[in-house]
Design a protein around this motif. Structure first.
Motif, PDB file in Angstrom:
ATOM      1  N   PRO A 144     -21.394 -37.373 -40.612  1.00 45.28           N
ATOM      2  CA  PRO A 144     -20.121 -38.074 -40.774  1.00 45.28           C
ATOM      3  C   PRO A 144     -19.024 -37.218 -41.406  1.00 45.28           C
ATOM      4  O   PRO A 144     -17.850 -37.412 -41.132  1.00 45.28           O
ATOM      5  CB  PRO A 144     -20.469 -39.270 -41.675  1.00 45.28           C
ATOM      6  N   TYR A 145     -19.402 -36.252 -42.241  1.00 47.16           N
ATOM      7  CA  TYR A 145     -18.403 -35.385 -42.872  1.00 47.16           C
ATOM      8  C   TYR A 145     -17.693 -34.540 -41.813  1.00 47.16           C
ATOM      9  O   TYR A 145     -16.481 -34.343 -41.870  1.00 47.16           O
ATOM     10  CB  TYR A 145     -19.061 -34.482 -43.916  1.00 47.16           C
ATOM     11  N   LYS A 147     -17.377 -35.318 -38.601  1.00 44.91           N
ATOM     12  CA  LYS A 147     -16.554 -36.218 -37.791  1.00 44.91           C
ATOM     13  C   LYS A 147     -15.240 -36.558 -38.496  1.00 44.91           C
ATOM     14  O   LYS A 147     -14.188 -36.616 -37.883  1.00 44.91           O
ATOM     15  CB  LYS A 147     -17.307 -37.523 -37.514  1.00 44.91           C
ATOM     16  N   LYS A 148     -15.338 -36.799 -39.795  1.00 45.25           N
ATOM     17  CA  LYS A 148     -14.162 -37.177 -40.586  1.00 45.25           C
ATOM     18  C   LYS A 148     -13.122 -36.058 -40.626  1.00 45.25           C
ATOM     19  O   LYS A 148     -11.928 -36.305 -40.640  1.00 45.25           O
ATOM     20  CB  LYS A 148     -14.592 -37.524 -42.005  1.00 45.25           C
ATOM     21  N   THR A 149     -13.616 -34.828 -40.605  1.00 46.58           N
ATOM     22  CA  THR A 149     -12.707 -33.677 -40.697  1.00 46.58           C
ATOM     23  C   THR A 149     -11.818 -33.652 -39.482  1.00 46.58           C
ATOM     24  O   THR A 149     -10.669 -33.392 -39.538  1.00 46.58           O
ATOM     25  CB  THR A 149     -13.521 -32.380 -40.793  1.00 46.58           C
TER      26      THR A 149
END
Length: 149
Positions: A144-145, A147-149
């Motif tokens: 998820p980190y 993807k969030k970037t």
């Protein structure tokens, strides 16, 4: 405010004080050292000089060569330098594209996210052309980190 002053008096303040006239030549030699800690210290000195407004763009190819490392701290410092000087040296910034693309497939989600974020921050048209495929890959990333970037 006191905490900031204390931090400035700490161990990192030595990067901002210099008396040597041939320091850029010294940093260039240190950037080509075989010992990883020497290279990291040299990049820290270059970033400190850049922060106080000194022109260290002549070290661009030497700093770009430091991109190919597994050391996350060193990679972050080099990426910071690239973001700052890529606009003035767009032809040289292209030298790092292959490493960026390779880092978007790295096993560490921190490095994958850092590579995509840095590529997106560099305002050079030719680099943004190479951003599409790694960005699509990172949008489908399981972490998820990233993807969030």
């Amino acid at each position: 405010m006191r905490a900031i002053r204390r931090k400035a008096r700490g161990r990192d303040s030595r990067y901002f004080t210099t008396t040597s006239k041939g320091e850029i030549a010294d940093w260039k030699n240190e950037l080509h050292a075989t010992k990883q800690s020497t290279v990291k210290e040299a990049v820290k000195k270059v970033i400190a000089a850049m922060t106080v407004g000194k022109d260290v763009s002549s070290l661009f190819p030497d700093v770009v060569n430091c991109m190919q490392t597994e050391d996350l701290e060193l990679k972050k410092l080099v990426y910071l330098y690239l973001i700052n000087y890529a606009k003035t040296n767009p032809a040289m910034a292209i030298m790092g594209v292959n490493t960026f693309v390779k880092d978007t497939s790295h096993r560490s989600p921190l490095i994958r996210a850092l590579a995509v974020r840095t590529m997106g921050c560099i305002r050079v048209d030719k680099i943004t052309e190479y951003l599409c495929k790694p960005l699509q890959r990172c949008l489908a990333d399981e972490d998820p980190y990233v993807k969030k970037t």
